[in-house]
Design a protein around this motif. Structure first.
Motif, PDB file in Angstrom:
ATOM      1  N   VAL A  71      11.302   5.464  15.702  1.00  0.00           N
ATOM      2  CA  VAL A  71      10.238   5.236  14.734  1.00  0.00           C
ATOM      3  C   VAL A  71       8.945   5.850  15.228  1.00  0.00           C
ATOM      4  O   VAL A  71       8.685   5.910  16.420  1.00  0.00           O
ATOM      5  CB  VAL A  71      10.018   3.727  14.480  1.00  0.00           C
ATOM      6  N   ASP A  72       8.182   6.287  14.274  1.00  0.00           N
ATOM      7  CA  ASP A  72       6.867   6.830  14.615  1.00  0.00           C
ATOM      8  C   ASP A  72       5.807   5.758  14.528  1.00  0.00           C
ATOM      9  O   ASP A  72       4.728   5.879  15.062  1.00  0.00           O
ATOM     10  CB  ASP A  72       6.493   7.948  13.624  1.00  0.00           C
ATOM     11  N   GLN A  73       6.191   4.698  13.831  1.00  0.00           N
ATOM     12  CA  GLN A  73       5.171   3.699  13.575  1.00  0.00           C
ATOM     13  C   GLN A  73       5.746   2.307  13.788  1.00  0.00           C
ATOM     14  O   GLN A  73       6.840   2.008  13.352  1.00  0.00           O
ATOM     15  CB  GLN A  73       4.677   3.866  12.136  1.00  0.00           C
ATOM     16  N   LEU A  74       5.009   1.488  14.507  1.00  0.00           N
ATOM     17  CA  LEU A  74       5.421   0.109  14.682  1.00  0.00           C
ATOM     18  C   LEU A  74       4.404  -0.746  13.948  1.00  0.00           C
ATOM     19  O   LEU A  74       3.202  -0.496  14.029  1.00  0.00           O
ATOM     20  CB  LEU A  74       5.426  -0.269  16.167  1.00  0.00           C
ATOM     21  N   GLN A  75       4.926  -1.754  13.243  1.00  0.00           N
ATOM     22  CA  GLN A  75       3.987  -2.600  12.519  1.00  0.00           C
ATOM     23  C   GLN A  75       4.352  -4.051  12.706  1.00  0.00           C
ATOM     24  O   GLN A  75       5.503  -4.447  12.692  1.00  0.00           O
ATOM     25  CB  GLN A  75       4.005  -2.242  11.026  1.00  0.00           C
ATOM     26  N   ILE A  76       3.332  -4.849  12.923  1.00  0.00           N
ATOM     27  CA  ILE A  76       3.535  -6.284  12.936  1.00  0.00           C
ATOM     28  C   ILE A  76       2.318  -6.904  12.259  1.00  0.00           C
ATOM     29  O   ILE A  76       1.198  -6.744  12.732  1.00  0.00           O
ATOM     30  CB  ILE A  76       3.793  -6.830  14.355  1.00  0.00           C
TER      31      ILE A  76
END
Lengths: 228, 467
Positions: free
Chosen positions: A125-130
Motif C-alpha cells: 500500500v502507498d497509503q495507510l489510514q487510521i
C-alpha cells in the motif's frame, strides 16, 4: 483463530491461555507432550506454541512428527534454553519462531500475530489510514484531518510501525529494534521521550487520541482505547 | 593411582641419578687413565731393562765370535743377576743359545727386527702359558748373523695391575656410595626452604588472603616462584574482595525492589480495596519486577561474558556512522533535556562486533546524558592513535567525579555516593557492561574528570583481535 499451547509449567500455561483467549483467540492447552502431540495430529490449529522441555515427548519431537506428517502449521517455540545452538536446532527442525523464557506476554502476542499474518500476502500500500490520520508512505507525509503533521525521519518510522501494527501492544525493546536497530535493552527512556514527542504532534489538539500507553508493557496505536 | 605413574621422577631421584652418572663416568675415566699410565710406566721400565740386556748380549757375542762354546758360555753369563728375563740367540737361522730352555721361535718368527728399543717398539706374546714382552734385534759379527730375541716376563706386572684395578674398583664403589648419600643429604637439605614455603602456603585460608610468603627467607632460586605466588595471592585477594562486595551489592540491589513488591502486595491484600487500587498495585509490582528482570539479565550477560560464553562476531565498522545513528536514537531525549550532541574527528574503520559496540556506546551516551545539565553539550571525539588503535571519547560537561571513584566506576553496582539511591533508570551495571565489551575487543577504557567535564575514552585496536 485456533491456537494450541503445549506447556507443562502450570502457571505459564494458564496465563498464556488466559492472555491469548482475552486477545480473541480460541486456545487449547495441553499439559504433556503426549497430549499435545495427539491434539496437534488430530485437530486443526492455526498456530502451535510449544515448550521445548516437556516431561514425556519433548517439543523437538512433536515438531518433527507433525512436519513429517506434512502439516505446515506455524510453530512458535518457547524455551528457557537461550543458546544459539538450540535456537538453530529449533528453526532447522521447521519452527517458525523461537522465544526465550522469561518473555513478556505482549511479545508472545506480537509474535503470534506476526506468525498468523505471515502466509497472507502482504498488502503493498502507498497509503495507510487510521481514522483521520493518513500516512503517505512514498512521500513520507502525514496528515490528520487534512492538516499536515511535520515529523522527523525517525518519528515517521515510529508512527508507521505503530500504524502498521494497529491495536498491538509494542514493547519498548521491539520499538527500539524496529525503528533504531537497537537490539538490546538500553537503560534509557529514549522510547518514552520519542513517543511523547510523537504524541504531541499527532494527538495534541484532537479529540480522538490515537497513541496510548499500556502501562508496564509498552505502547499501542488504536482508535478506541481506554488509556491508563 | 594411574596419574602417579605419569608423574615425573622425584627431584631427589633426578639429582641422585645425575650425580651418580657424572661421578661414575668421571671416576671411570680417571681410573682408566691411571691404569694405562701405570702400564705405560711398566712398559718403559721393561724397554730400559731390555736395552741393557741386549747390550750385554751383544758384548758377550763380540768377546769370542769364532769359538762357539766360549761364545755360548759368555752368553749364559751375560745377564747374570737379572730376574725374570729371557733371551734366545739364533746364529744364521739355528738356535745358538737360549736361556732357561725356552724356544720363542713360533710366536716371534715373524716379528719385525728392531733397531731402537723403546716402549712403542716392544711386542707382547704368550709362550707356554706365560706372557712376555720383548723385541727381536739383529747383529752381524764376522759374517755371522745373530738374531737376538730378548723378553721379560709380563705376568708379574699384570698380576700387580690386576690387584691394583681391584682395589681401585673397591675404593670407587665406596666413594660412590658416600657421594650418593652426600648428594641425597644435600638435596634433602636444599629442599628445606620449599617445605617451609609449603607450610606457609598451608596456613593461608580464605580469611587470611592478605598474608604473603616471606620473600627474604627463601634462596634466590625460589624468589621468582614466591614472587609469582604473592602476585597471584594479590589478584585472588582483589577478586575475592570484589566478589564479596559484589554479593553484598547484589543482595542490596535485589532486596530493594523485592521489599517493595512484598510490602506493597501485603499492604494491598490487608483489606478489601477498589479494583483500581489492585490495578495500581499490579502496575507498581510490574515496574519493580521489570527492573529486577533487567538486572538479572544484565548480570547473567556479565557472568556469561566473563566465562567466555559471549564471543564477539567481528565485522567492519564505520565508527562515524555508528555514532551518528546513536545520535539519531538519542535525538529525542537530547532535545527534550536541551543537551546538544556533537561529533568531531574521524577514525579508521575498525573490526568489531557492531551490536556489542553499539551497546557499549549507548550505555556511555545515556550515562553522559544523565549527568549533563540542560543547555550543555556532549562531545564524541574519534581519533586514530598510534599503533593501529582508535580512540572514542565521550565528554560531557557537568559535575566532577572524584579520582577515588573513577577507579571503581566500572565495577558492578558501584555508587559514586553510597548514601544516594540510584537514579530511576539503569541497573548500575551499564559501565561494567561497557568495560566487558571493550575488553572483549582487546581494548581499554578509562575515565577522567576535572572541574567542569568528565570524559570516558575507549581505545580499540583497528583490526579487532591483534592487540
Amino acid at each position: 483463530m485456533r491456537l494450541l499451547i503445549v506447556e507443562d509449567e502450570q502457571k505459564t500455561g494458564d496465563y498464556l491461555k488466559q492472555g491469548l483467549s482475552e486477545a480473541g483467540f480460541l486456545v487449547s492447552l495441553a499439559r504433556t507432550g503426549l497430549d499435545g502431540h495427539h491434539l496437534a495430529m488430530t485437530e486443526e490449529f492455526d498456530l502451535l506454541i510449544l515448550d521445548v522441555m516437556l516431561p514425556d515427548v519433548d517439543g523437538w519431537r512433536i515438531l518433527q512428527s507433525i512436519r513429517e506428517s506434512g502439516q505446515k502449521t506455524p510453530v512458535l517455540f518457547l524455551s528457557a534454553r537461550d543458546n544459539v545452538d538450540d535456537r538453530v536446532k529449533g528453526l532447522e527442525l521447521g519452527a517458525d519462531d523461537y522465544l526465550v523464557k522469561p518473555f513478556a506476554f505482549v511479545e508472545v502476542l506480537a509474535r503470534v500475530r506476526t506468525l498468523l499474518r505471515r502466509g497472507q500476502a502482504p498488502a503493498i500500500v502507498d497509503q495507510l489510514q487510521i481514522g483521520d490520520l493518513i500516512l503517505d508512505i512514498p512521500r513520507r507525509r502525514v496528515t490528520r484531518q487534512g492538516k499536515k503533521v511535520n515529523l522527523s525521519h525517525k518519528e515517521f518510522c515510529l508512527l508507521e510501525l505503530l500504524v502498521r501494527r494497529q491495536g498491538e501492544v509494542l514493547t519498548r525493546s521491539l520499538i527500539a529494534s524496529q525503528v533504531w536497530d537497537m537490539n538490546f535493552d538500553s537503560d534509557t527512556n529514549v522510547i518514552d521521550v520519542a513517543i511523547r514527542r510523537l504524541r504531541k504532534k499527532v494527538d495534541e489538539g484532537f479529540d480522538v487520541k490515537l497513541i496510548h500507553t499500556i502501562r508496564g508493557m509498552g505502547y499501542t496505536l488504536d482508535l478506541e482505547h481506554n488509556d491508563d | 593411582m594411574t596419574s602417579r605413574s605419569r608423574r615425573p621422577l622425584s627431584l631427589t631421584l633426578r639429582v641422585l641419578f645425575f650425580v651418580a652418572t657424572a661421578f661414575g663416568v668421571s671416576l671411570a675415566v680417571i681410573s682408566q687413565l691411571l691404569l694405562s699410565s701405570i702400564e705405560h710406566h711398566f712398559i718403559e721400565q721393561d724397554a730400559g731393562e731390555i736395552n741393557v740386556m741386549v747390550n750385554s748380549i751383544k758384548k758377550a757375542l763380540h768377546q769370542s765370535p769364532t769359538d762357539t762354546l766360549k761364545n755360548q758360555e759368555a752368553l749364559s753369563q751375560a745377564i747374570s743377576g737379572h730376574h725374570g728375563v729371557y733371551y734366545q740367540v739364533e746364529r744364521n737361522g739355528v738356535v745358538h743359545y737360549s736361556s732357561s730352555d725356552i724356544d720363542f721361535r713360533p710366536p716371534t718368527t715373524d716379528f719385525p727386527v728392531v733397531k731402537n728399543i723403546t716402549a712403542s717398539t716392544m711386542q707382547t706374546w704368550r709362550n707356554k702359558d706365560r706372557g712376555y714382552r720383548g723385541i727381536v734385534t739383529l747383529i752381524t759379527i764376522d759374517k755371522n748373523q745373530y738374531r737376538i730375541t730378548s723378553a721379560i716376563d709380563r705376568d708379574f706386572h699384570q698380576g700387580f695391575l690386576k690387584k691394583f684395578t681391584q682395589s681401585v674398583a673397591l675404593i670407587l664403589f665406596g666413594a660412590g656410595i658416600l657421594t650418593l648419600f652426600a648428594a641425597w643429604l644435600g638435596v634433602h637439605q636444599g629442599l628445606k626452604p620449599l617445605r617451609g614455603l609449603s607450610d606457609q602456603v598451608d596456613f593461608i585460608q580464605t580469611d587470611k588472603l592478605d598474608s604473603r610468603l616471606d620473600m627474604h627467607s627463601v634462596p634466590v632460586e625460589l624468589k621468582p616462584l614466591v614472587q609469582s605466588f604473592n602476585h597471584m595471592l594479590t589478584r585472588i585477594e582483589e577478586g575475592f574482595i570484589r566478589l564479596s562486595y559484589f554479593s553484598a551489592d547484589i543482595a542490596h540491589e535485589l532486596r530493594t525492589p523485592l521489599t517493595n513488591i512484598v510490602t506493597q502486595t501485603q499492604v494491598g491484600l490487608s483489606k478489601e480495596r477498589r479494583a483500581e487500587d489492585y490495578q495500581e498495585l499490579l502496575y507498581s509490582n510490574l515496574e519493580d519486577m521489570e527492573r529486577l528482570s533487567k538486572m538479572v539479565s544484565d548480570m547473567l550477560w556479565l557472568a556469561k561474558s566473563e566465562n567466555g560464553l559471549i564471543t564477539p562476531t567481528f565485522g567492519p565498522i564505520n565508527l562515524q556512522q555508528e555514532v551518528q545513528s546513536l545520535f539519531d536514537f538519542f535525538e529525542a531525549l537530547a532535545e527534550d533535556t536541551h543537551i546538544t550532541l556533537a561529533i568531531s574527528g574521524d577514525a579508521s574503520n575498525i573490526s568489531g562486533d557492531r551490536e556489542l559496540l553499539r551497546r557499549a556506546l549507548t550505555n556511555l551516551l545515556s550515562n553522559a546524558i544523565r549527568h549533563t545539565p540542560a543547555g550543555k553539550t556532549i562531545h564524541v571525539t574519534l581519533v586514530d592513535t598510534d599503533n593501529d588503535m582508535v580512540s572514542i571519547s565521550v565528554t560531557n560537561e557537568g559535575s566532577t567525579i572524584l579520582t577515588e571513584h573513577l577507579e571503581c566506576i566500572f565495577d558492578r553496582f558501584y555508587r559514586v555516593d553510597p548514601s544516594r539511591q540510584r537514579h530511576g533508570d539503569g541497573t548500575g551495571l551499564g559501565l561494567a557492561i561497557v568495560r566487558t565489551i571493550v575488553e572483549a575487543h582487546k581494548g581499554v577504557i578509562h575515565a577522567q574528570s576535572n572541574s567542569h567535564s568528565t570524559t570516558f575514552t575507549i581505545h580499540l585496536p583497528v583490526d579487532g583481535l591483534s592487540h
